[in-house]
Write an enzyme that holds these catalytic residues in place. Structure first.
Site, PDB file in Angstrom:
ATOM      1  CB  SER A  18      -0.932   0.017   1.224  1.00 21.83           C
ATOM      2  OG  SER A  18      -0.185   0.042   2.425  1.00 21.83           O
ATOM      3  N   GLY A  19       0.295   2.319  -0.495  1.00 18.78           N
ATOM      4  CA  GLY A  19       1.000   3.585  -0.535  1.00 18.78           C
ATOM      5  C   GLY A  19       0.243   4.597  -1.363  1.00 18.78           C
ATOM      6  N   GLY A  58      -0.982  10.381  -7.564  1.00 18.36           N
ATOM      7  CA  GLY A  58      -2.253  10.953  -7.142  1.00 18.36           C
ATOM      8  C   GLY A  58      -3.286   9.937  -6.713  1.00 18.36           C
ATOM      9  CE  LYS A  59      -5.924   7.901 -10.103  1.00 15.83           C
ATOM     10  NZ  LYS A  59      -5.099   8.978 -10.704  1.00 15.83           N
ATOM     11  CB  ALA A 107      -3.786  -8.763  -3.539  1.00 21.11           C
ATOM     12  CB  THR A 108       2.051  -9.175  -3.161  1.00 14.11           C
ATOM     13  OG1 THR A 108       2.126  -9.054  -1.725  1.00 14.11           O
ATOM     14  CG2 THR A 108       2.073  -7.795  -3.789  1.00 14.11           C
ATOM     15  CD  GLU A 159     -18.676  -3.954   9.115  1.00 16.01           C
ATOM     16  OE1 GLU A 159     -18.518  -4.475   7.998  1.00 16.01           O
ATOM     17  OE2 GLU A 159     -18.410  -4.549  10.186  1.00 16.01           O
ATOM     18  CD  GLU A 209     -18.297  -6.341   2.568  1.00 16.28           C
ATOM     19  OE1 GLU A 209     -17.615  -6.539   3.591  1.00 16.28           O
ATOM     20  OE2 GLU A 209     -19.391  -6.898   2.349  1.00 16.28           O
TER      21      GLU A 209
END
Length: 254
Positions: free
Chosen positions: A33-34, A38-39, A44-45, A100, A105
């Site tokens: 993640s990061g 601009g996003k 998933a790895t 929640e 999803e």
């Protein structure tokens, strides 16, 4: 709770590492993640080094701030094209005690059989959960699912898959009982807190301030869409969820 994601802002966001069930491993690694171009992105790895069978390595991002009704939040998101839930939700609490709101999803590439595989790529999976360990039943929920085909014919995103373009998802949390979802600027189903999927109504309401959460996860169950092939996690053209921006408003008296 609003961000254009021009850079990672640690004053607004944090990564958590509590896990879903096997095979998911939620990581705070910069590989999963990061923010770039601009996003905000969540990838998933494949990681088969864990001894407990967790090979789907991914990430979860939380807002540090929390807010309460009346409020509206929306985010512009392009999903990963793998069999997994790309999520945008509001939460406070744990499995036994929580309020929640799941705005989405979404799974654009289900692998399950004997399930609604043909519907997953069309369905905006929205719902609420309210859990109170002192009540019976402990947890209640109500789905507010909406099909993209229900958008007006003039909506340019009606025929674009969740992974094919950026869609804008939103929720208007009106009060302690009423929740209205939105898709690309149009109403997309609603739910009333207290109404339950079993058809019964219970005396419940939302009372907590909630944070925003984004994550990417999977499960073999048909209700999620089934597990992706491991090869999909090595394909950087499909294994990443991207959030262009998130914007949140709180209603105030003039």
């Amino acid at each position: 709770m609003s961000d254009e994601f021009n850079a990672w802002d640690s004053n607004k966001w944090f990564k958590s590492t509590w896990n879903y069930g096997v095979p998911v491993e939620i990581s705070n690694s910069s590989s999963n993640s990061g923010v770039s171009d601009g996003k905000l992105w969540i990838k998933a790895t494949l990681n088969e080094s864990n001894s407990d069978g967790r090979w789907f390595q991914s990430a979860r991002i939380h807002s540090k701030a929390e807010t309460k009704y009346p409020m509206y939040t929306e985010a512009r998101i392009k999903t990963a094209h793998i069999s997994a839930y790309n999520t945008y939700w509001l939460n406070n609490g744990d499995i036994n005690n929580r309020d929640e709101i799941d705005i989405i999803e979404n799974n654009s590439k289900p692998t399950c059989t004997n399930c609604d595989a043909e519907i997953f790529p069309e369905r905006m999976n929205s719902q609420y959960f309210q859990a109170d360990e002192n009540e019976n039943p402990t947890t209640i929920r109500k789905k507010g699912t909406f099909l993209r085909s229900g958008l007006s014919d003039v909506n340019p995103l009606k025929n674009k898959g969740w992974n094919e373009d950026y869609h804008t998802y939103g929720v208007w949390w009106k009060d302690s009982k009423n929740i209205q979802f939105y898709l690309n600027g149009e109403p997309a189903g609603s739910v009333v807190v207290g109404e339950h999927n079993d058809g019964q109504t219970y005396n419940r309401e939302f009372t907590r301030d909630l944070e925003i959460i984004f994550d990417l996860w999977t499960n073999e169950a048909g209700w999620l869409g089934g597990l992706p092939p491991k090869s999909d996690l090595n394909d950087n053209t499909i294994n990443t969820m991207r959030i262009d921006w998130v914007r949140t408003w709180k209603l105030e008296d003039e």
